[in-house]
Scaffold this active site. Sequence first.
Site, PDB file in Angstrom:
ATOM      1  N   THR A   1       1.369   5.581 -21.670  1.00 42.39           N
ATOM      2  CA  THR A   1       1.546   4.914 -21.448  1.00 42.39           C
ATOM      3  C   THR A   1       1.379   3.349 -22.433  1.00 42.39           C
ATOM      4  OG1 THR A   1       1.428   4.779 -18.530  1.00 42.39           O
ATOM      5  CG2 THR A   1       1.366   2.447 -19.703  1.00 42.39           C
TER       6      THR A   1
ATOM      7  N   GLY B   1       3.072   5.974 -10.165  1.00 42.38           N
ATOM      8  CA  GLY B   1       2.456   5.518 -10.743  1.00 42.38           C
ATOM      9  C   GLY B   1       1.310   4.388 -10.888  1.00 42.38           C
TER      10      GLY B   1
ATOM     11  N   GLY C   1      -4.190   6.311 -17.875  1.00 40.52           N
ATOM     12  CA  GLY C   1      -4.375   6.909 -18.264  1.00 40.52           C
ATOM     13  C   GLY C   1      -4.072   7.607 -16.437  1.00 40.52           C
TER      14      GLY C   1
HETATM   15  N1  GLY Z   1      -0.664   5.215 -16.403  1.00 33.85           N
HETATM   16  C1  GLY Z   1       0.736   6.004 -16.302  1.00 33.85           C
HETATM   17  C2  GLY Z   1       1.157   7.474 -14.596  1.00 33.85           C
HETATM   18  O1  GLY Z   1       0.269   7.160 -13.563  1.00 33.85           O
HETATM   19  O2  GLY Z   1       2.361   7.198 -14.232  1.00 33.85           O
END
Ligand code: GLY
Length: 330
Positions: A190, A220, A242
């Site tokens: 990300t 997410g 993450g």
């Molecule tokens: N942090 C991005 C995801 O878990 O999709």
Amino acid sequence: MQRRKFLKNSGLTAAGMVSAPLLGSCKNDAKSDVDGKIIVPNKPIVVCTWDFKNASAKAWEVLNTGGSALDAVEQGVRIEEADVNNETVGKGGRPDRDGNVTLDACIMDKDSNCGAVVYLQNIAHPISVARKVMEETPHIILAGKGAEQFAYAQGFEKEDLLTESTKAQYQEWLKTSKYETPINIENHDTIGMLAIDEKGDLAGACTTSGMAYKMAGRVGDSPIIGAGLFIDNEVGGATATGVGEEVVRTVGSFLIVELMRQGKSPQEACEEGVKRIMKKNEGRKDFQIGFLAINKRGQTGAYCVHPGFSYRRYDQRGHENITSDSFLKT
Ligand code: GLY
């Protein structure tokens, strides 16, 4: 560079706070009295998760020519969305387990306006669609087909987001179909970006293709306001990278901004955010989370679960990749 060296040698660069006389030539003007020292808010400034130097440089270009924090974060993260070599954001992002690239993004401004898209396909710049959701609709989140139709109506073009490289990797993955989340840079999923402009206003953006080979439909933390990103123009902002499921469980970015409101520094707030997650996951070591925060004065902080996370900061002192401290030391 000379100026940066001088500031470094003077020992006054810590925590993003610089004494007023040394910044006499920069555009900061507001003064405050903190711990007996006259300080100025450190602005403009931009930070982003990981070593995304082209993205932070683009955002700085916008800020340094008087642009708004909102324009800076949108323009900044678009660099990564367009980069097909970045296989965790935008075009060239790795697909889900059915072979479809599905993107999530959100954006938030100084007035708490926000917009998000989830499970968006065939559009290379989800962050700009999220901004359109914020500015052109009465809603905050658009999902899937509805988000895609809205994007076309707003003039976005249909694009194939799978590249030769990600297609080949997917074909290889199909041989075992093993679902795992590599811990660090291999899966730096990300880009979250936070900025303060010359006026002292904040904005943030967050965009991702999510976990590689995720279940179809999985979303997410990144497009969830409060989880992957939160801005409060009175206090500061936070963003996360993450394993999103763990960030959502603690509403991580909102938590960090609230901790700063209660008096914690960005660094202390990020550390507390990671500690809360680790408390709920005692003994677990198989996931990475990185938090990044900035307060209204332009002080920054970051903290993560495993070593390996870093963030980019661009301000009057220069452009740096800063290694984050971690909860687990090895
Ligand atoms: N942090 C991005 C995801 O878990 O999709």
